[in-house]
Design a protein around this motif. Structure first.
Motif, PDB file in Angstrom:
ATOM      1  N   ARG A 203      51.762  -8.177 -36.177  1.00 33.60           N
ATOM      2  CA  ARG A 203      53.013  -8.356 -36.452  1.00 33.60           C
ATOM      3  C   ARG A 203      53.651  -7.576 -37.706  1.00 33.60           C
ATOM      4  N   LYS A 204      52.645  -7.279 -38.375  1.00 34.59           N
ATOM      5  CA  LYS A 204      52.885  -6.045 -39.421  1.00 34.59           C
ATOM      6  C   LYS A 204      53.197  -4.561 -38.877  1.00 34.59           C
ATOM      7  N   LEU A 205      52.664  -4.238 -37.736  1.00 31.51           N
ATOM      8  CA  LEU A 205      52.487  -3.108 -37.078  1.00 31.51           C
ATOM      9  C   LEU A 205      53.715  -2.825 -36.550  1.00 31.51           C
ATOM     10  N   GLU A 206      54.011  -1.424 -36.404  1.00 30.46           N
ATOM     11  CA  GLU A 206      55.523  -0.837 -35.866  1.00 30.46           C
ATOM     12  C   GLU A 206      55.247  -0.555 -34.296  1.00 30.46           C
ATOM     13  N   LEU A 207      54.025  -0.370 -33.758  1.00 33.72           N
ATOM     14  CA  LEU A 207      53.975  -0.262 -32.319  1.00 33.72           C
ATOM     15  C   LEU A 207      52.498  -0.746 -32.072  1.00 33.72           C
ATOM     16  N   VAL A 208      52.328  -1.570 -31.217  1.00 38.94           N
ATOM     17  CA  VAL A 208      51.261  -2.175 -30.589  1.00 38.94           C
ATOM     18  C   VAL A 208      51.082  -1.955 -29.024  1.00 38.94           C
ATOM     19  N   ILE A 209      50.154  -1.326 -28.770  1.00 37.73           N
ATOM     20  CA  ILE A 209      49.535  -0.540 -27.620  1.00 37.73           C
ATOM     21  C   ILE A 209      48.473  -1.865 -27.024  1.00 37.73           C
TER      22      ILE A 209
ATOM     23  N   VAL B 124      52.765  -7.645 -28.293  1.00 34.89           N
ATOM     24  CA  VAL B 124      52.330  -6.366 -27.483  1.00 34.89           C
ATOM     25  C   VAL B 124      53.627  -5.835 -27.107  1.00 34.89           C
ATOM     26  N   ASP B 125      53.652  -4.409 -27.450  1.00 31.27           N
ATOM     27  CA  ASP B 125      55.022  -3.799 -27.160  1.00 31.27           C
ATOM     28  C   ASP B 125      54.721  -2.865 -25.930  1.00 31.27           C
ATOM     29  N   VAL B 126      53.600  -2.275 -25.738  1.00 35.35           N
ATOM     30  CA  VAL B 126      53.560  -0.994 -24.910  1.00 35.35           C
ATOM     31  C   VAL B 126      52.222  -1.509 -24.064  1.00 35.35           C
ATOM     32  N   ILE B 127      52.092  -1.267 -22.752  1.00 34.25           N
ATOM     33  CA  ILE B 127      51.033  -1.496 -22.108  1.00 34.25           C
ATOM     34  C   ILE B 127      50.421  -0.013 -21.647  1.00 34.25           C
ATOM     35  N   GLY B 128      49.095   0.162 -22.196  1.00 35.87           N
ATOM     36  CA  GLY B 128      48.390   1.407 -22.211  1.00 35.87           C
ATOM     37  C   GLY B 128      47.911   1.701 -20.824  1.00 35.87           C
ATOM     38  N   HIS B 129      47.919   3.080 -20.582  1.00 36.91           N
ATOM     39  CA  HIS B 129      47.145   3.842 -19.483  1.00 36.91           C
ATOM     40  C   HIS B 129      46.650   2.744 -18.337  1.00 36.91           C
ATOM     41  N   CYS B 130      47.774   2.290 -17.602  1.00 38.34           N
ATOM     42  CA  CYS B 130      47.464   1.166 -16.570  1.00 38.34           C
ATOM     43  C   CYS B 130      47.301   1.893 -15.242  1.00 38.34           C
ATOM     44  N   GLY B 131      47.381   3.308 -15.146  1.00 42.49           N
ATOM     45  CA  GLY B 131      47.150   3.806 -14.001  1.00 42.49           C
ATOM     46  C   GLY B 131      45.410   4.126 -13.449  1.00 42.49           C
ATOM     47  N   ASP B 132      44.672   3.621 -14.523  1.00 44.29           N
ATOM     48  CA  ASP B 132      43.276   3.680 -14.236  1.00 44.29           C
ATOM     49  C   ASP B 132      42.701   2.786 -13.113  1.00 44.29           C
ATOM     50  N   SER B 133      42.279   3.371 -12.038  1.00 42.34           N
ATOM     51  CA  SER B 133      41.818   2.760 -10.746  1.00 42.34           C
ATOM     52  C   SER B 133      40.765   1.565 -11.123  1.00 42.34           C
ATOM     53  N   ARG B 134      39.972   1.630 -12.000  1.00 40.27           N
ATOM     54  CA  ARG B 134      38.943   0.850 -12.301  1.00 40.27           C
ATOM     55  C   ARG B 134      39.555  -0.393 -12.523  1.00 40.27           C
ATOM     56  N   PHE B 135      40.849  -0.491 -13.194  1.00 34.12           N
ATOM     57  CA  PHE B 135      41.595  -1.711 -13.513  1.00 34.12           C
ATOM     58  C   PHE B 135      42.767  -1.693 -12.398  1.00 34.12           C
TER      59      PHE B 135
ATOM     60  N   ILE C 175      62.135   1.279 -32.404  1.00 31.57           N
ATOM     61  CA  ILE C 175      61.254   0.731 -33.416  1.00 31.57           C
ATOM     62  C   ILE C 175      62.155  -0.132 -34.243  1.00 31.57           C
ATOM     63  N   THR C 176      63.394   0.214 -34.549  1.00 33.27           N
ATOM     64  CA  THR C 176      64.171  -0.742 -35.468  1.00 33.27           C
ATOM     65  C   THR C 176      64.394  -1.983 -34.878  1.00 33.27           C
ATOM     66  N   SER C 177      64.549  -2.251 -33.562  1.00 26.52           N
ATOM     67  CA  SER C 177      64.574  -3.265 -33.041  1.00 26.52           C
ATOM     68  C   SER C 177      63.503  -4.367 -33.143  1.00 26.52           C
ATOM     69  N   LYS C 178      62.413  -3.882 -33.147  1.00 30.24           N
ATOM     70  CA  LYS C 178      61.028  -4.542 -33.495  1.00 30.24           C
ATOM     71  C   LYS C 178      60.858  -5.015 -34.865  1.00 30.24           C
ATOM     72  N   THR C 179      61.129  -3.802 -35.706  1.00 30.77           N
ATOM     73  CA  THR C 179      60.623  -3.852 -37.208  1.00 30.77           C
ATOM     74  C   THR C 179      61.796  -4.081 -38.347  1.00 30.77           C
ATOM     75  N   GLY C 180      62.939  -3.638 -37.924  1.00 29.27           N
ATOM     76  CA  GLY C 180      63.919  -3.477 -38.684  1.00 29.27           C
ATOM     77  C   GLY C 180      64.175  -2.401 -39.546  1.00 29.27           C
ATOM     78  N   ARG C 181      63.040  -1.517 -39.354  1.00 32.41           N
ATOM     79  CA  ARG C 181      62.933  -0.069 -40.071  1.00 32.41           C
ATOM     80  C   ARG C 181      64.298   0.734 -39.973  1.00 32.41           C
ATOM     81  N   THR C 182      64.616   1.159 -40.901  1.00 33.27           N
ATOM     82  CA  THR C 182      65.923   1.873 -40.905  1.00 33.27           C
ATOM     83  C   THR C 182      65.718   3.343 -41.679  1.00 33.27           C
ATOM     84  N   GLU C 183      64.498   3.654 -42.146  1.00 33.20           N
ATOM     85  CA  GLU C 183      64.336   5.018 -43.030  1.00 33.20           C
ATOM     86  C   GLU C 183      63.583   6.085 -41.947  1.00 33.20           C
TER      87      GLU C 183
END
Length: 242
Positions: A93-99, A128-139, A232-240
């Motif tokens: 919850r500290k981080l700005e983007l979680v894959i 969790v914000d982003v689902i990483g590389h889900c095209g992998d046929s092993r999964f 990014i702002t919607s998750k973290t409130g960051r404005t800078e």
């Protein structure tokens, strides 16, 4: 032609099997004309990577470096069918983007039905914000119910340029997944998964895929500077930003 302003998935030496520093990566992003670079190193269960302290302290990295907006995040490992990952919520919850991604050394491919249920549970993980590389046929998984669940829970799907060359089945699966994202209104991001600075900004595989299927640009979060800032702002409130 789709123009990408942010590389949302990159690795530094902290990941253990990547070979550049955050500063080198930011310099490369600036040279490529990007506006944003996400620092998303592998989380602790990946062999050779770093300690949770690294992510707990990651906001020490300046929000702007080498003229680039730095997005301080992680690529977390999915560890079980419950859709949990290998950092505690307090740090996530500290981080700005979680894959969140499936990696065979941590979560050996368990079969289509189990992967499907894992993604359905992951869709409900608020950290969790982003689902990483889900095209992998092993999964492999049942695409329709999972992508509907991602849509309902506001998850973003990554179209990972590295996957087309490195993960089996991705050239066939990524267009199918992208088409369903368009149908269900799932936002996506385009990324490189760069493990060395020379790969940052090389989105060609992903962009070729999306352009071939006529993917709607308005659903690509990192194809527009203001859209990506709002994300990014919607998750973290960051404005800078610069």
């Amino acid at each position: 032609m789709i123009h990408i302003v942010a590389d949302t998935h990159t690795h530094s030496v902290a990941s253990g099997h990547a070979y550049g520093t955050i500063t080198e990566n930011c310099r490369a992003a600036a040279e490529k004309g990007l506006k944003f670079l996400a620092v998303t190193d592998h989380t602790p269960l990946m062999p050779g990577t770093t300690h949770p302290f690294y992510f707990d302290n990651l906001m020490t990295v300046p929000p702007v470096l080498c003229g680039i907006n730095v997005i301080r995040g992680c690529e977390a490992n999915i560890i079980n069918i419950a859709g949990e990952v290998d950092l505690p919520p307090r740090i996530l919850r500290k981080l700005e983007l979680v894959i969140a991604s499936m990696h065979a050394p941590i979560f050996p491919p368990p079969g289509r039905e189990t992967v499907t249920q894992t993604y359905l549970n992951l869709a409900q993980n608020p950290d969790v914000d982003v689902i990483g590389h889900c095209g992998d046929s092993r999964f492999d998984f049942n695409h329709e119910p999972v992508l509907r669940a991602f849509a309902e829970n506001g998850k973003v799907v990554e179209i990972n340029a590295h996957s087309f060359d490195a993960r089996p089945g991705s050239r066939e699966n990524c267009p199918k997944i992208a088409r369903l994202c368009a149908e269900y209104g799932v936002n996506i991001v385009v990324s490189t998964d760069a493990h060395f600075y020379t790969d940052i900004g090389n989105f060609k595989n992903s962009l070729d895929c999306l352009e071939q299927i006529g993917f709607p640009e308005e659903l690509i979060l990192n194809a527009d500077e203001e859209r990506f800032k709002a994300f990014i702002t919607s998750k973290t409130g960051r404005t800078e930003y610069v």
